[in-house]
Design a protein around this motif. Sequence first.
Motif, short mmCIF file in Angstrom:
data_model
loop_
_atom_site.label_atom_id
_atom_site.label_comp_id
_atom_site.label_asym_id
_atom_site.label_seq_id
_atom_site.Cartn_x
_atom_site.Cartn_y
_atom_site.Cartn_z
N PHE A 40 -17.29 13.80 -17.43
CA PHE A 40 -17.23 12.37 -18.06
C PHE A 40 -17.35 11.52 -17.15
N GLU A 41 -17.42 11.58 -15.64
CA GLU A 41 -17.68 10.85 -14.39
C GLU A 41 -18.89 10.58 -14.20
N LEU A 42 -19.33 9.66 -13.30
CA LEU A 42 -20.56 9.53 -12.77
C LEU A 42 -21.04 10.82 -11.87
N ASP A 43 -22.10 11.32 -12.26
CA ASP A 43 -22.40 12.61 -11.57
C ASP A 43 -22.65 12.43 -10.24
N THR A 44 -21.78 13.35 -9.10
CA THR A 44 -22.12 12.90 -7.82
C THR A 44 -22.90 13.95 -7.29
N ALA A 45 -23.33 15.19 -8.17
CA ALA A 45 -24.30 16.06 -7.64
C ALA A 45 -25.48 15.62 -6.83
N PRO A 46 -26.34 14.63 -7.56
CA PRO A 46 -27.26 14.05 -6.99
C PRO A 46 -27.22 13.20 -5.85
N LEU A 47 -25.95 12.62 -5.69
CA LEU A 47 -25.52 12.01 -4.31
C LEU A 47 -25.24 12.81 -3.19
N ILE A 48 -24.74 13.75 -3.59
CA ILE A 48 -24.44 15.07 -2.60
C ILE A 48 -25.87 15.40 -1.97
N LEU A 49 -26.71 16.02 -2.96
CA LEU A 49 -27.95 16.53 -2.71
C LEU A 49 -28.87 15.51 -1.77
N HIS A 50 -28.62 14.36 -2.24
CA HIS A 50 -29.38 13.53 -1.55
C HIS A 50 -28.89 13.33 -0.05
N ALA A 51 -27.70 12.85 0.12
CA ALA A 51 -27.10 12.73 1.40
C ALA A 51 -27.28 14.21 2.37
N ARG A 52 -27.25 15.28 1.74
CA ARG A 52 -27.64 16.40 2.58
C ARG A 52 -29.02 16.69 2.97
N HIS A 53 -29.90 16.30 2.02
CA HIS A 53 -31.30 16.00 2.48
C HIS A 53 -31.50 15.31 3.49
N LYS A 54 -31.08 14.23 3.53
CA LYS A 54 -31.16 13.07 4.65
C LYS A 54 -30.36 13.56 5.95
N GLY A 55 -29.82 14.72 5.82
CA GLY A 55 -29.15 15.28 7.07
C GLY A 55 -27.80 14.63 7.19
N GLN A 56 -27.18 13.88 6.34
CA GLN A 56 -25.82 13.39 6.38
C GLN A 56 -24.70 14.34 5.91
N THR A 57 -23.84 14.36 6.66
CA THR A 57 -22.45 15.34 6.52
C THR A 57 -21.96 14.91 5.13
N VAL A 58 -21.48 15.82 4.23
CA VAL A 58 -20.91 15.36 2.99
C VAL A 58 -19.46 16.26 3.06
N VAL A 59 -18.39 15.28 2.88
CA VAL A 59 -16.95 16.04 2.71
C VAL A 59 -16.47 15.77 1.45
N VAL A 60 -15.72 16.48 0.88
CA VAL A 60 -14.96 16.32 -0.53
C VAL A 60 -13.51 16.49 -0.41
N PRO A 61 -12.65 16.13 -1.30
CA PRO A 61 -11.30 15.89 -1.10
C PRO A 61 -10.64 17.37 -1.63
N ARG A 62 -9.65 17.45 -0.98
CA ARG A 62 -8.60 18.61 -1.15
C ARG A 62 -7.33 17.96 -1.09
N THR A 63 -6.59 18.11 -2.47
CA THR A 63 -5.11 17.85 -2.32
C THR A 63 -4.33 18.51 -1.82
N LEU A 64 -3.15 17.82 -1.15
CA LEU A 64 -2.03 18.52 -0.34
C LEU A 64 -0.69 18.19 -1.14
N PRO A 65 0.39 18.78 -0.63
CA PRO A 65 1.65 18.13 -1.12
C PRO A 65 1.88 16.88 -0.96
N HIS A 66 2.90 16.17 -1.66
CA HIS A 66 3.35 14.83 -1.60
C HIS A 66 2.10 13.74 -1.88
N ARG A 67 1.31 14.47 -2.99
CA ARG A 67 0.43 13.27 -3.10
C ARG A 67 -0.50 12.86 -2.05
N GLN A 68 -0.89 13.68 -1.13
CA GLN A 68 -1.88 13.42 0.02
C GLN A 68 -3.04 14.17 -0.29
N MET A 69 -3.97 13.79 0.54
CA MET A 69 -5.26 14.80 0.53
C MET A 69 -6.04 14.62 1.88
#
Length: 176
Positions: A48-77
């Motif tokens: 239901f969210e804005l699709d980020t797949a095209p943004l990820i593909l565009h960034a990677r195509h341009k040589g930018q590094t993409v990082v994505v979140p991973r949740t950790l304990p105590h509401r950290q990421m």
Amino acid sequence: MRQAYIARLQQLDSNTKLKEERALAQKLYDQPAWLNAQVIALTLSQSFELDTAPLILHARHKGQTVVVPRTLPHRQMEFVELTEETHFGESSFGVLEPLDGRVFDKADIDLMVVPGVAFTPAGKRLGFGGGYYDRYLADYAGATVAVALTTQVAQADEWPGETHDITVQQVVSLVD
């Protein structure tokens, strides 16, 4: 309020959503913060969210590094580099997260594309309710941007702000 915005997103016509996503992506790609970023933090969007797949593909195509979140304990990421070798698992929230990969320090992330369910033009953000991004952004010094579908753009007084809320520096939308 949060549930009302999520319902509006879920009810958005798919053709309208796709058209807006394309226009918003192009607008984002023209922003100096995007153009100058070497490392960009993005989420793996839910349906239901804005699709980020095209943004990820565009960034990677341009040589930018993409990082994505991973949740950790105590509401950290933390943010993990996205590569072809990244393995994913489903979090307790039902979203995909990287199981492995290089973790990036906050100082090494140039641009954070911050998710949410609603945004004001001034950068006030209504998130998903866990506080993960507010905690992460509290001492993040890089650029922050939100990309908002028309149905996500809110008036300044639609919800009360809280002391821990962190605004984003820029909201990219189709609403003038």
